[in-house]
Design a protein around this motif. Structure first.
Motif, mmCIF file in Angstrom:
data_model
loop_
_atom_site.group_PDB
_atom_site.id
_atom_site.type_symbol
_atom_site.label_atom_id
_atom_site.label_comp_id
_atom_site.label_asym_id
_atom_site.label_seq_id
_atom_site.Cartn_x
_atom_site.Cartn_y
_atom_site.Cartn_z
ATOM 1 N N THR A 282 -12.799 0.204 -26.803
ATOM 2 C CA THR A 282 -14.121 -0.032 -26.959
ATOM 3 C C THR A 282 -14.641 -0.790 -27.903
ATOM 4 O O THR A 282 -15.918 -0.850 -28.304
ATOM 5 C CB THR A 282 -14.824 1.212 -26.339
ATOM 6 N N GLY A 283 -13.908 -1.750 -28.333
ATOM 7 C CA GLY A 283 -14.262 -2.608 -29.452
ATOM 8 C C GLY A 283 -14.378 -1.819 -30.705
ATOM 9 O O GLY A 283 -14.760 -2.621 -31.674
ATOM 10 N N GLN A 284 -13.904 -0.622 -30.886
ATOM 11 C CA GLN A 284 -14.071 0.045 -32.323
ATOM 12 C C GLN A 284 -12.872 0.123 -32.804
ATOM 13 O O GLN A 284 -12.012 1.138 -33.075
ATOM 14 C CB GLN A 284 -14.543 1.314 -31.814
ATOM 15 N N VAL A 285 -12.310 -1.232 -32.851
ATOM 16 C CA VAL A 285 -11.139 -1.616 -33.743
ATOM 17 C C VAL A 285 -11.088 -2.425 -34.932
ATOM 18 O O VAL A 285 -11.563 -3.395 -34.612
ATOM 19 C CB VAL A 285 -9.983 -2.216 -32.634
ATOM 20 N N CYS A 286 -10.545 -2.089 -35.890
ATOM 21 C CA CYS A 286 -10.679 -3.128 -37.030
ATOM 22 C C CYS A 286 -10.329 -4.266 -37.039
ATOM 23 O O CYS A 286 -10.837 -5.421 -37.554
ATOM 24 C CB CYS A 286 -10.461 -2.191 -38.472
ATOM 25 N N ILE A 287 -9.161 -4.419 -36.346
ATOM 26 C CA ILE A 287 -8.539 -5.515 -36.291
ATOM 27 C C ILE A 287 -8.843 -6.453 -34.670
ATOM 28 O O ILE A 287 -8.271 -7.418 -34.485
ATOM 29 C CB ILE A 287 -7.142 -5.426 -35.974
ATOM 30 N N SER A 288 -9.910 -6.087 -34.360
ATOM 31 C CA SER A 288 -10.219 -6.572 -33.137
ATOM 32 C C SER A 288 -10.779 -8.082 -33.025
ATOM 33 O O SER A 288 -11.257 -8.416 -34.290
ATOM 34 C CB SER A 288 -11.393 -5.842 -32.468
ATOM 35 N N SER A 289 -10.512 -8.893 -32.211
ATOM 36 C CA SER A 289 -10.910 -10.128 -31.907
ATOM 37 C C SER A 289 -12.340 -10.130 -31.714
ATOM 38 O O SER A 289 -12.774 -9.618 -30.566
ATOM 39 C CB SER A 289 -10.189 -10.920 -30.849
ATOM 40 N N THR A 290 -13.184 -10.739 -32.590
ATOM 41 C CA THR A 290 -14.579 -10.557 -32.325
ATOM 42 C C THR A 290 -15.342 -11.920 -31.934
ATOM 43 O O THR A 290 -15.994 -12.150 -31.039
ATOM 44 C CB THR A 290 -15.442 -9.889 -33.470
ATOM 45 N N ARG A 291 -14.926 -12.909 -32.872
ATOM 46 C CA ARG A 291 -15.768 -14.205 -32.580
ATOM 47 C C ARG A 291 -14.596 -15.064 -32.220
ATOM 48 O O ARG A 291 -13.547 -15.498 -32.534
ATOM 49 C CB ARG A 291 -16.176 -14.761 -34.027
ATOM 50 N N PHE A 292 -14.919 -15.969 -30.817
ATOM 51 C CA PHE A 292 -13.994 -16.656 -30.271
ATOM 52 C C PHE A 292 -14.273 -18.041 -30.354
ATOM 53 O O PHE A 292 -15.349 -18.347 -29.940
ATOM 54 C CB PHE A 292 -13.950 -16.226 -28.579
ATOM 55 N N LEU A 293 -13.730 -18.719 -31.221
ATOM 56 C CA LEU A 293 -14.070 -20.281 -31.511
ATOM 57 C C LEU A 293 -13.082 -21.185 -30.563
ATOM 58 O O LEU A 293 -11.823 -21.191 -30.961
ATOM 59 C CB LEU A 293 -13.829 -20.394 -33.107
ATOM 60 N N VAL A 294 -13.811 -21.650 -29.956
ATOM 61 C CA VAL A 294 -12.995 -22.703 -28.722
ATOM 62 C C VAL A 294 -13.279 -24.092 -28.967
ATOM 63 O O VAL A 294 -14.373 -24.385 -29.082
ATOM 64 C CB VAL A 294 -13.387 -21.965 -27.289
ATOM 65 N N GLN A 295 -12.205 -24.924 -29.145
ATOM 66 C CA GLN A 295 -12.460 -26.231 -29.189
ATOM 67 C C GLN A 295 -13.042 -26.706 -27.918
ATOM 68 O O GLN A 295 -12.580 -26.295 -26.961
ATOM 69 C CB GLN A 295 -10.955 -26.742 -29.372
ATOM 70 N N ARG A 296 -14.199 -27.718 -28.123
ATOM 71 C CA ARG A 296 -14.797 -28.262 -27.115
ATOM 72 C C ARG A 296 -14.197 -28.562 -25.677
ATOM 73 O O ARG A 296 -14.765 -28.202 -24.931
ATOM 74 C CB ARG A 296 -15.692 -29.232 -27.535
ATOM 75 N N GLY A 297 -12.983 -29.256 -25.787
ATOM 76 C CA GLY A 297 -12.360 -29.584 -24.685
ATOM 77 C C GLY A 297 -12.067 -28.590 -23.650
ATOM 78 O O GLY A 297 -11.860 -28.756 -22.805
ATOM 79 N N VAL A 298 -11.752 -27.137 -24.119
ATOM 80 C CA VAL A 298 -11.547 -26.054 -23.168
ATOM 81 C C VAL A 298 -12.539 -25.160 -23.352
ATOM 82 O O VAL A 298 -12.199 -23.942 -22.591
ATOM 83 C CB VAL A 298 -10.099 -25.647 -23.573
ATOM 84 N N TYR A 299 -13.737 -25.254 -23.750
ATOM 85 C CA TYR A 299 -14.743 -24.277 -24.186
ATOM 86 C C TYR A 299 -15.114 -23.714 -22.807
ATOM 87 O O TYR A 299 -14.783 -22.468 -22.426
ATOM 88 C CB TYR A 299 -15.864 -24.752 -24.773
ATOM 89 N N ASP A 300 -15.578 -24.511 -21.719
ATOM 90 C CA ASP A 300 -16.030 -24.090 -20.506
ATOM 91 C C ASP A 300 -15.205 -23.311 -19.697
ATOM 92 O O ASP A 300 -15.448 -22.409 -19.179
ATOM 93 C CB ASP A 300 -16.510 -25.401 -19.628
ATOM 94 N N GLU A 301 -13.798 -23.935 -19.723
ATOM 95 C CA GLU A 301 -12.694 -23.322 -19.082
ATOM 96 C C GLU A 301 -12.492 -21.874 -19.664
ATOM 97 O O GLU A 301 -12.181 -20.772 -18.920
ATOM 98 C CB GLU A 301 -11.622 -24.226 -19.140
ATOM 99 N N PHE A 302 -12.509 -21.903 -20.905
ATOM 100 C CA PHE A 302 -12.295 -20.495 -21.549
ATOM 101 C C PHE A 302 -13.386 -19.365 -21.405
ATOM 102 O O PHE A 302 -13.249 -18.326 -20.967
ATOM 103 C CB PHE A 302 -12.008 -20.520 -23.120
ATOM 104 N N ARG A 303 -14.542 -19.833 -21.435
ATOM 105 C CA ARG A 303 -15.630 -19.205 -20.905
ATOM 106 C C ARG A 303 -15.714 -18.578 -19.672
ATOM 107 O O ARG A 303 -15.912 -17.279 -19.670
ATOM 108 C CB ARG A 303 -16.967 -19.890 -21.311
ATOM 109 N N GLU A 304 -15.252 -19.324 -18.774
ATOM 110 C CA GLU A 304 -15.366 -18.684 -17.432
ATOM 111 C C GLU A 304 -14.327 -17.640 -17.236
ATOM 112 O O GLU A 304 -14.620 -16.742 -16.708
ATOM 113 C CB GLU A 304 -15.062 -20.011 -16.371
ATOM 114 N N GLN A 305 -13.226 -18.094 -17.817
ATOM 115 C CA GLN A 305 -12.186 -17.183 -17.859
ATOM 116 C C GLN A 305 -12.244 -16.033 -18.560
ATOM 117 O O GLN A 305 -11.910 -14.753 -17.966
ATOM 118 C CB GLN A 305 -10.783 -17.710 -18.126
#
Ligand SMILES: O=CCCCC(=O)O
Length: 478
Positions: A282-305
């Protein structure tokens, strides 16, 4: 359903001690809000008895043959494996995570004891050639002394295991204070070690008012080493207390894990596994991935998936075999998620999915994805420690790295790219103690676990892990 929950004790000098006249704290199932049991809170006299027992136990354990220390730890691990189903059920009842995650955590905890059992046999030293004739110089590594360990509620098996396995293998005695909200799991590990023949007093388990317990134990001259997993503010406080007595401290603190996804990455993998990783525990993990920084060319595809994978996650009681995301651990967490999202939205963020508590008995919260989050929003600075992911676009590697390293945290970081040069540059440039390239699985018994910057210092796991429970002594003999 409390039938499978264990009675709760303090474990002092080999005795399992019930509440009797002591104060107690309620342990609640976060999926139902029902009380599972009441954990006894140690009195000052209890803590003093634990302190009095730990020194003689240390004196005997540190000189116990390494093979014998290894045998006890391995037998303890074997019992943890035999009891894994029961311990995992305790964990799901008191912490809420899905049973499949609890089972995995218990088995990984057992693996730490097996791995460090072998390390107990390799605490060797050095013979250093002397520059004076007739002089023999030895460097020995010896157990540092009795340890005070403090672990959180979110990983009630693996966080104690990382500390106990290395400390006990090194020959240290330990007084551990696990989180009061999930006490039965740590007690079950201690029970396995007790049944395996760990001599009395070598491991003691106390619960109490956290501030009082840490103050009392750390101030005692008997304690020679402190280790803590938890939040940055408490880490800072315990660090100051340890500094008063000039005691070394290992700190495994919070994070705000960045994930860099480059245009040439396997976007589907980064997104689908990213959602699973973000909402694990439930995201209560110290090593969790929180900020997804996506290069502009694949941002829309990443967001959708990513949004699609997030929406597909099944939230529910961890005892239900279909559940992928359990409840938050307590009402404080629920309120914190609501406040962070309200603040982000007030600053102008877009909620792509989720954003609300789920009606019902437990502390359930929708897995949430935010985009267009302005920099002034609190979530861009504070560790959410809950089921909220933030998506952002970036253009150039340098810009992505700058954002990844912007915060004072430095625990976990991840990057997805098919370009070997990018992978090397990013791994080199990321300010984090643990880095996953093209994968989110970054924890293993044989690897050091730890952070940099305000995420702490010192490592647990791997050959590095035992060093923090050893001290170097040289003997120069003429
Ligand atoms: O908060 C501690 C994270 C432990 C994660 C793990 O071992 O999987």
């Amino acid at each position: 359903m409390n039938g499978n929950y264990d009675p709760l004790y303090l474990f002092i000098n080999g005795e399992w001690i019930g509440a009797s006249e002591r104060d107690t704290a309620s342990v609640v199932n976060p999926a139902t809000r029902q009380e599972l049991g009441r954990v006894p809170l140690a009195t000052t006299a209890d803590l003093d008895r634990a302190l009095a027992a730990t020194q003689p136990a240390f004196n005997a354990w540190r000189t116990t043959a390494p093979n014998e220390r290894a045998r006890v730890l391995k037998r303890g691990a074997e019992l943890m494996r035999e009891r894994a189903e029961h311990i995992a059920t305790l964990m799901t009842l008191e912490e809420g995570k899905p049973l499949v995650e609890s089972r995995d955590e218990v088995l990984r905890a057992a693996e730490y004891f097996e791995w460090f059992a072998e390390e107990a046999k390799r605490i060797d030293g050095r013979v250093v050639p002397a520059n004076r004739p007739g002089v023999q110089q030895l460097v020995k590594r010896q157990a540092i002394g009795p340890v005070a360990a403090f672990t959180p509620w979110n990983f009630p098996a693996i966080t104690p295991a990382r500390k106990l396995a290395a400390a006990l293998a090194a020959g240290c005695s330990v007084i551990i204070k696990p989180g009061e909200e999930s006490p039965a799991t740590a007690l079950a590990l201690a029970r396995a070690l007790d049944d395996a023949g760990l001599p009395k007093g070598v491991l003691q388990v106390v619960f109490g008012v956290p501030d009082d317990v840490s103050r009392h134990l750390i101030a005692s001259p008997v304690i020679r080493k402190v280790t803590f997993t938890g939040s940055v503010p408490i880490g800072r406080l315990l660090s100051a207390r340890a500094a008063e007595g000039v005691k070394p401290i290992t700190l495994e603190l919070g994070g705000h894990g960045p994930v860099l996804v480059f245009d040439d990455a396997d976007v589907q993998r980064a997104a689908v596994e990213g959602a699973a990783n973000r909402f694990r525990g439930t995201g209560q993990v110290c090593i969790s991935s929180t900020r997804f920084l996506v290069q502009r060319g694949v941002y829309d595809e990443f967001r959708e998936q990513f949004v699609k994978a997030t929406r597909a996650l099944k939230v529910g009681n961890g005892l239900d075999p279909d559940t992928q995301v359990g409840p938050l651990a307590n009402p404080r967490q629920l309120e914190k998620m609501q406040a962070l999202i309200a603040d982000a939205v007030a600053c102008g963020a877009t909620v792509l999915t989720g954003g609300k508590a789920i009606d019902g008995a437990g502390y359930f919260f929708e897995p949430t994805v935010l985009a267009n989050v302005p920099m002034q929003a609190k979530i861009m600075h504070e560790e959410p420690f809950g089921p909220i992911a933030v998506l952002m676009a970036f253009d150039e590697l340098a810009q992505g790295l700058q954002e990844a390293n912007r915060l004072p945290y430095g625990l976990s970081a991840y990057a997805f790219t098919s370009n070997a040069r990018t992978a090397i540059d990013v791994a080199d440039g990321l300010e984090a103690g643990m880095i996953g390239i093209n994968q989110y699985r970054i924890v293993a018994t044989e690897l050091p676990f730890g952070g940099m910057k305000e995420s702490g210092h010192g490592s647990e796991g791997g050959v590095e892990g035992i060093e923090y429970y050893l001290t170097h002594k040289f003997i120069s003999q003429a």
